[in-house]
Design a protein around this motif. Structure first.
Motif, PDB file in Angstrom:
ATOM      1  N   LEU A  74     -13.396 -26.347 -32.391  1.00 47.08           N
ATOM      2  CA  LEU A  74     -12.537 -25.100 -32.321  1.00 47.08           C
ATOM      3  C   LEU A  74     -11.477 -24.902 -33.093  1.00 47.08           C
ATOM      4  N   ALA A  75     -10.924 -25.951 -33.421  1.00 45.60           N
ATOM      5  CA  ALA A  75      -9.499 -25.780 -34.409  1.00 45.60           C
ATOM      6  C   ALA A  75      -9.981 -25.484 -35.578  1.00 45.60           C
ATOM      7  N   ALA A  76     -11.111 -26.112 -36.036  1.00 48.23           N
ATOM      8  CA  ALA A  76     -11.596 -25.785 -37.267  1.00 48.23           C
ATOM      9  C   ALA A  76     -12.355 -24.334 -37.506  1.00 48.23           C
ATOM     10  N   GLN A  77     -12.850 -24.231 -36.479  1.00 46.95           N
ATOM     11  CA  GLN A  77     -13.227 -22.762 -36.626  1.00 46.95           C
ATOM     12  C   GLN A  77     -12.132 -21.604 -36.616  1.00 46.95           C
ATOM     13  N   VAL A  78     -10.979 -21.722 -35.728  1.00 44.49           N
ATOM     14  CA  VAL A  78     -10.210 -20.952 -35.951  1.00 44.49           C
ATOM     15  C   VAL A  78      -9.260 -20.892 -37.206  1.00 44.49           C
ATOM     16  N   ARG A  79      -9.320 -22.165 -37.919  1.00 47.67           N
ATOM     17  CA  ARG A  79      -8.633 -22.278 -39.279  1.00 47.67           C
ATOM     18  C   ARG A  79      -9.439 -21.591 -40.090  1.00 47.67           C
ATOM     19  N   ARG A  80     -10.761 -21.560 -39.988  1.00 51.34           N
ATOM     20  CA  ARG A  80     -11.738 -20.785 -41.071  1.00 51.34           C
ATOM     21  C   ARG A  80     -11.629 -19.352 -40.791  1.00 51.34           C
ATOM     22  N   GLU A  81     -11.579 -19.007 -39.386  1.00 52.85           N
ATOM     23  CA  GLU A  81     -11.594 -17.481 -39.148  1.00 52.85           C
ATOM     24  C   GLU A  81     -10.323 -17.457 -38.099  1.00 52.85           C
ATOM     25  N   PRO A  82      -9.449 -16.925 -38.502  1.00 56.44           N
ATOM     26  CA  PRO A  82      -8.086 -16.673 -37.566  1.00 56.44           C
ATOM     27  C   PRO A  82      -8.429 -15.761 -36.505  1.00 56.44           C
ATOM     28  N   SER A  83      -9.261 -14.760 -36.751  1.00 65.24           N
ATOM     29  CA  SER A  83      -9.729 -13.719 -35.779  1.00 65.24           C
ATOM     30  C   SER A  83     -10.236 -14.408 -34.397  1.00 65.24           C
ATOM     31  N   LEU A  84     -10.853 -15.580 -34.470  1.00 64.89           N
ATOM     32  CA  LEU A  84     -11.298 -16.140 -33.308  1.00 64.89           C
ATOM     33  C   LEU A  84      -9.960 -16.762 -32.348  1.00 64.89           C
ATOM     34  N   ALA A  85      -8.966 -16.700 -32.719  1.00 66.50           N
ATOM     35  CA  ALA A  85      -7.709 -17.109 -31.984  1.00 66.50           C
ATOM     36  C   ALA A  85      -7.335 -15.829 -31.091  1.00 66.50           C
ATOM     37  N   VAL A  86      -7.773 -14.714 -31.280  1.00 64.61           N
ATOM     38  CA  VAL A  86      -7.368 -13.626 -30.464  1.00 64.61           C
ATOM     39  C   VAL A  86      -8.148 -13.682 -29.097  1.00 64.61           C
ATOM     40  N   PRO A  87      -7.235 -13.479 -27.943  1.00 63.28           N
ATOM     41  CA  PRO A  87      -7.510 -13.248 -26.694  1.00 63.28           C
ATOM     42  C   PRO A  87      -8.540 -12.352 -26.410  1.00 63.28           C
ATOM     43  N   LEU A  88      -9.800 -12.850 -25.269  1.00 61.98           N
ATOM     44  CA  LEU A  88     -10.716 -11.932 -25.121  1.00 61.98           C
ATOM     45  C   LEU A  88     -10.273 -10.762 -24.212  1.00 61.98           C
ATOM     46  N   GLY A  89      -9.237 -10.690 -23.624  1.00 60.12           N
ATOM     47  CA  GLY A  89      -8.704  -9.495 -22.912  1.00 60.12           C
ATOM     48  C   GLY A  89      -7.414  -9.830 -22.199  1.00 60.12           C
ATOM     49  N   THR A 126     -13.900 -11.494 -11.382  1.00 56.37           N
ATOM     50  CA  THR A 126     -14.449 -10.560 -11.934  1.00 56.37           C
ATOM     51  C   THR A 126     -13.742 -10.167 -12.989  1.00 56.37           C
ATOM     52  N   PRO A 127     -14.146 -10.493 -14.362  1.00 56.35           N
ATOM     53  CA  PRO A 127     -13.233  -9.967 -15.704  1.00 56.35           C
ATOM     54  C   PRO A 127     -13.071  -8.466 -15.714  1.00 56.35           C
ATOM     55  N   ALA A 128     -12.079  -7.994 -16.221  1.00 61.40           N
ATOM     56  CA  ALA A 128     -11.808  -6.735 -16.461  1.00 61.40           C
ATOM     57  C   ALA A 128     -12.965  -5.987 -17.552  1.00 61.40           C
ATOM     58  N   GLU A 129     -13.154  -4.706 -17.491  1.00 61.12           N
ATOM     59  CA  GLU A 129     -13.989  -3.923 -18.134  1.00 61.12           C
ATOM     60  C   GLU A 129     -13.840  -4.255 -19.683  1.00 61.12           C
ATOM     61  N   ALA A 130     -12.729  -4.201 -20.102  1.00 60.03           N
ATOM     62  CA  ALA A 130     -12.293  -4.799 -21.492  1.00 60.03           C
ATOM     63  C   ALA A 130     -12.816  -5.968 -21.875  1.00 60.03           C
ATOM     64  N   THR A 131     -12.507  -6.944 -21.138  1.00 54.62           N
ATOM     65  CA  THR A 131     -12.915  -8.253 -21.467  1.00 54.62           C
ATOM     66  C   THR A 131     -14.251  -8.404 -21.484  1.00 54.62           C
ATOM     67  N   VAL A 132     -15.151  -7.787 -20.398  1.00 54.76           N
ATOM     68  CA  VAL A 132     -16.540  -7.906 -20.387  1.00 54.76           C
ATOM     69  C   VAL A 132     -17.063  -7.173 -21.736  1.00 54.76           C
ATOM     70  N   ARG A 133     -16.707  -6.261 -22.263  1.00 59.57           N
ATOM     71  CA  ARG A 133     -17.150  -5.587 -23.267  1.00 59.57           C
ATOM     72  C   ARG A 133     -16.846  -6.254 -24.613  1.00 59.57           C
ATOM     73  N   SER A 134     -15.509  -7.051 -24.637  1.00 61.52           N
ATOM     74  CA  SER A 134     -15.198  -7.831 -25.708  1.00 61.52           C
ATOM     75  C   SER A 134     -16.223  -9.023 -25.916  1.00 61.52           C
ATOM     76  N   VAL A 135     -16.510  -9.580 -24.785  1.00 66.26           N
ATOM     77  CA  VAL A 135     -17.239 -10.904 -24.854  1.00 66.26           C
ATOM     78  C   VAL A 135     -18.829 -10.568 -25.161  1.00 66.26           C
ATOM     79  N   ALA A 136     -19.318  -9.211 -24.709  1.00 68.33           N
ATOM     80  CA  ALA A 136     -20.433  -8.817 -24.966  1.00 68.33           C
ATOM     81  C   ALA A 136     -20.659  -8.289 -26.367  1.00 68.33           C
ATOM     82  N   ALA A 137     -19.677  -7.883 -26.962  1.00 65.93           N
ATOM     83  CA  ALA A 137     -19.765  -7.408 -28.364  1.00 65.93           C
ATOM     84  C   ALA A 137     -19.960  -8.505 -29.258  1.00 65.93           C
ATOM     85  N   GLN A 138     -19.063  -9.569 -28.995  1.00 69.11           N
ATOM     86  CA  GLN A 138     -19.060 -10.791 -29.846  1.00 69.11           C
ATOM     87  C   GLN A 138     -20.232 -11.821 -29.414  1.00 69.11           C
TER      88      GLN A 138
END
Length: 166
Positions: A74-89, A126-138
């Motif tokens: 996970l650390a290596a992924q975040v170093r390569r792609e910093p956007s992966l450190a963004v919270p889901l919601g 139950t996650p919030a709508e925005a979290t569900v949509r964020s996870v679904a998009a990714q």
């Protein structure tokens, strides 16, 4: 009052406890004869790698505890792609790298697999709508879903999980 039937064998919890006991002297930081983790410094090293990737202390410690040495990936992924450190919601501290891990390493193939079986966001409530949509998009991007499939996954998740508004 419930009493376990006498089957002539030890209850499962006794078997688990006895298999975890140390046969020599217990480690100084063990409790009741249960051995301490085999390599706690491994978790510390993973947490350090996650901090070095830019995650805060709390997130790094949590991910290291949850993923163990796999947190190094996970650390290596975040170093390569910093956007992966963004919270889901706003309702969860989980990050995009965890969705990627769920799909690529744990073979999650449905939205509910990711949310309810791989992330605490769905496991703990139950996650919030925005979290569900964020996870679904990714997840959809990683799994090659088109917009219709992504919406269908969300619809199915809502139908199974969410209560109607009051």
């Amino acid at each position: 009052m419930y009493a376990e039937p006498d089957t002539g064998t030890e209850p499962a919890h006794a078997v688990v406890a006895s298999s975890a006991r140390v046969t020599t002297s217990p480690a100084p930081n063990s409790t009741s004869g249960i051995a301490a983790p085999a390599n706690p410094s491994g978790i510390a090293a993973t947490a350090a790698a996650l901090r070095a990737a830019g995650l805060d202390d709390a997130m790094a410690g949590r991910l290291a505890a949850v993923y163990g040495r796999a947190g190094d990936t996970l650390a290596a992924q975040v170093r390569r792609e910093p956007s992966l450190a963004v919270p889901l919601g706003a309702d969860t501290a989980e990050i995009a790298a965890q969705v990627q891990w769920a799909v690529e390493e744990e073979a999650a193939r449905r939205l509910e697999d990711v949310l309810d079986r791989r992330l605490l966001a769905g496991t703990l409530g139950t996650p919030a709508e925005a979290t569900v949509r964020s996870v679904a998009a990714q997840a959809g991007e990683l799994l090659g879903w088109d917009a219709a499939r992504t919406e269908e996954e969300i619809r199915r998740y809502r139908a199974r999980r969410w209560l109607p508004p009051l």
